[in-house]
Motif scaffolding. Structure first.
Motif: not given
Length: 142
Positions: A19-31, A60-65, A88-90
């Motif tokens: 869940a934390l990795g998914l949150l980071v991926s979402g934030i990086v995607t939006l940024g 980058i977002a998937s790698a950071m997550g 993240y893909f789902l």
């Protein structure tokens, strides 16, 4: 007699780490989307560069997550990285269904970009760990 065990604050459970990795991926995607939009607005890149920018942001977002999730969970690193990429893909797939009416155009390229980011982190985490150097002398037992 009850055995007291130390509860380490370092490692987290798998769902919490994912869940934390998914949150980071979402934030990086939006940024990243905001940065690409700003670059297009300031005409540093053309409108035909949106696809390339999106792929770079996805990698980058998937790698950071994946990096966040495997660093937080600290075990089963390969599986955690790949599960992070899959989740993240789902989430991206479900958001496309929710916001864009189920238009799944470019999902193959999106899946490959996410797989590249999370698999890259998974391969980097499979490196052998360096041994710590012991300083000091061993105590002699008699």
């Amino acid at each position: 007699m009850v055995l007291k065990q130390k509860i380490g604050a370092r490692a987290a459970g798998i769902p919490a780490g994912l869940a934390l990795g998914l949150l980071v991926s979402g934030i990086v995607t939006l940024g990243g989307a905001a940065v690409v939009a700003k670059l297009i607005e300031s005409e540093k890149i053309g409108e035909n560069g949106v696809g390339y920018g999106a792929m770079i942001v996805l990698v980058i977002a998937s790698a950071m997550g994946a990096w966040t999730a495997e660093g937080r969970i600290q075990r089963m690193r390969l599986q955690v990285c790949l599960l992070s990429g899959l989740s993240y893909f789902l989430v991206l797939l479900s958001s496309a269904a929710l916001f864009f009416g189920g238009q799944y155009s470019g999902m193959g390229a999106t899946a490959m970009a996410i797989l590249a980011g999370s698999a890259g982190v998974a391969l980097l985490s499979m490196r052998p760990q360096k041994n710590r150097i012991r300083h000091g002398r061993k105590k002699a037992y008699r």
